[in-house]
Every structure is written in structure tokens, then in C-alpha cells.
Design a protein around this motif. Sequence first.
Motif, short mmCIF file in Angstrom:
data_model
loop_
_atom_site.label_atom_id
_atom_site.label_comp_id
_atom_site.label_asym_id
_atom_site.label_seq_id
_atom_site.Cartn_x
_atom_site.Cartn_y
_atom_site.Cartn_z
N CYS A 36 0.92 -1.41 0.02
CA CYS A 36 -0.16 -0.08 0.06
C CYS A 36 0.81 1.37 -0.01
N HIS A 37 0.27 2.28 -0.92
CA HIS A 37 1.28 3.32 -0.92
C HIS A 37 0.55 4.59 -0.32
N ASP A 127 -9.14 -4.86 -7.98
CA ASP A 127 -7.96 -4.85 -7.46
C ASP A 127 -7.85 -6.53 -7.25
N LYS A 129 -5.75 -9.29 -5.89
CA LYS A 129 -4.01 -8.94 -5.45
C LYS A 129 -3.41 -10.50 -5.41
N ARG A 165 -7.19 -4.76 -12.01
CA ARG A 165 -5.80 -4.35 -11.70
C ARG A 165 -5.21 -5.19 -10.77
N VAL A 167 -1.21 -5.51 -8.99
CA VAL A 167 -0.05 -5.07 -8.61
C VAL A 167 1.12 -6.07 -8.55
N VAL A 169 4.53 -7.29 -7.55
CA VAL A 169 5.61 -7.05 -6.58
C VAL A 169 6.72 -8.42 -6.55
N LEU A 198 0.23 -3.46 -12.65
CA LEU A 198 0.77 -2.24 -11.86
C LEU A 198 1.97 -2.49 -11.11
N PHE A 200 4.76 -2.47 -8.66
CA PHE A 200 5.24 -2.07 -7.43
C PHE A 200 6.25 -0.78 -7.50
#
Length: 243
Positions: A36-37, A127, A129, A165, A167, A169, A198, A200
Motif C-alpha cells: 500500500c502506498h 484489484d 491481489k 488491476r 499489483v 511485487v 501495476l 510496485f
Amino acid sequence: MTTGAVHSYDVSIGVDGPGTRFVAFLAGCPLRCQFCHSPDTWFRRAGTPTTDDALVAQVLRYQRFISVAGGGVTLSGGEPLMQPYFVRAVLRRCHDAGLRTALDTSGFLGARADDALLDATDLVLLDIKSSDPLTYRRVTRTGRLDPTLRFARRLADRGTPIWVRFVLVPGLTDAESNVAGVAEVAAGLPTVQRVDVLPFHRLGAHKYAELGLEFPLAATAPPDDALLDRVRGQFRDHGLTVY
């Protein structure tokens, strides 16, 4: 009149694709994702109490600009479905005003989105994950994967357009089996229009420091081009449009 808590908002170019969007970031999120940003959005108390009247009035200040530019309104977070009644009121009023609406959510609280809320939602930015329950729990620490999958199927059954979406990582979500599983989920939903991979980043690290929190991925580097190409290729191999 419905009351909610908004962390911040902006008017951005191309945030969710072509066009200009008014994006409101709502306060509160239960998942605490490692990547999380925006840890400053985790708590409802971090938001500014407001009403749907007040937020919609802000949106309508930009209505002509947004409409001419082919954009719309996005409710993001945090996790907007922590405030479902507020979200429903804002989306319905924006939708009734002729603006295209989008909901940016993890789907973890998808059961809170009633049919009236989804009737006022033109697009869901979902999202996903992870496809693996254990990896999902590593990513979120507190969450379960099943609620997101149930919500995704419900959206598809309703005919609601979805942008998935994911992410990416390194060392956390990049396993080929995990990516393949997310791709299989997305490919199995007939209303998925695109997948956004997306990469990271550590741009929110200073927020953790300001809040006195440890950033769990402080030592993790962003994915390189080779990894991005491999992951995007895995999604394309499932017949998906990928960005």
C-alpha cells in the motif's frame, strides 16, 4: 443526506484511462496491504467528515470539463465500500447527472455493495491481489480471497464492466503460478475489458515514516522490464487486453 469521510480528492488526466476524472479517495481500509502506498487512508478518522451533498457539489463544479473530456467520477480509497451508503448516494447522484461513474475496490467488502449501488456504477476497477489464498493473506495480512472472487462473479453476472488491476511485487505476487491464476480468473469473467499490471513502487515510503509505521517492502525493488514483460505476456496468453 448521507455522511461519509473523504481523505482527499483530485481532478486528474488519464487516471483510469482516456479523459479527465474526478477522483475522491475515501478514508478507511481493512486490508493493510504490504504494498500500500497510502497508509494515511487506512483509518476513517484520517478523513474529513462530509456529506454526499458537499462532495457532489465539488464534482459538479467540474461537470462540463469532465463531460467534454470524456471522463467521469471515480470513488477510490482506502476502501470505498467501508462506506457503502455514502458511496451509493454519491454515485447515484453523479450517475443521474449524466457523469460516468467508477468504483475502485479490492472487492473484499463487495457484499456491502447492494444492487442500487451497482446500478449507479458504470465501471468497477477491481484489484485482484492474488489467485492463491495463502499469497493473498501474505499480501493483505487480514484478508480472504473468496469475497473478491464472489464479487467479481456477481459483477460479471450483472453485466458490469470490469477493469482488473494486479499489483506486481517481486518476491510477493510475481510467481508464475500466481499470475496464471489471476489471468484465469480474469479470463473467466466475460465483462473484463482490460487488465492493468501495476508495477510496485516505493513512492509512499515517506508516509509510513511520517506515521511512525514500518514499511514492510522497504527493501523490495520495483519489477524490471523483463519481469513486467513476462507477466503481461501471461495475461495476453489468456486472451486479455493488457496495459
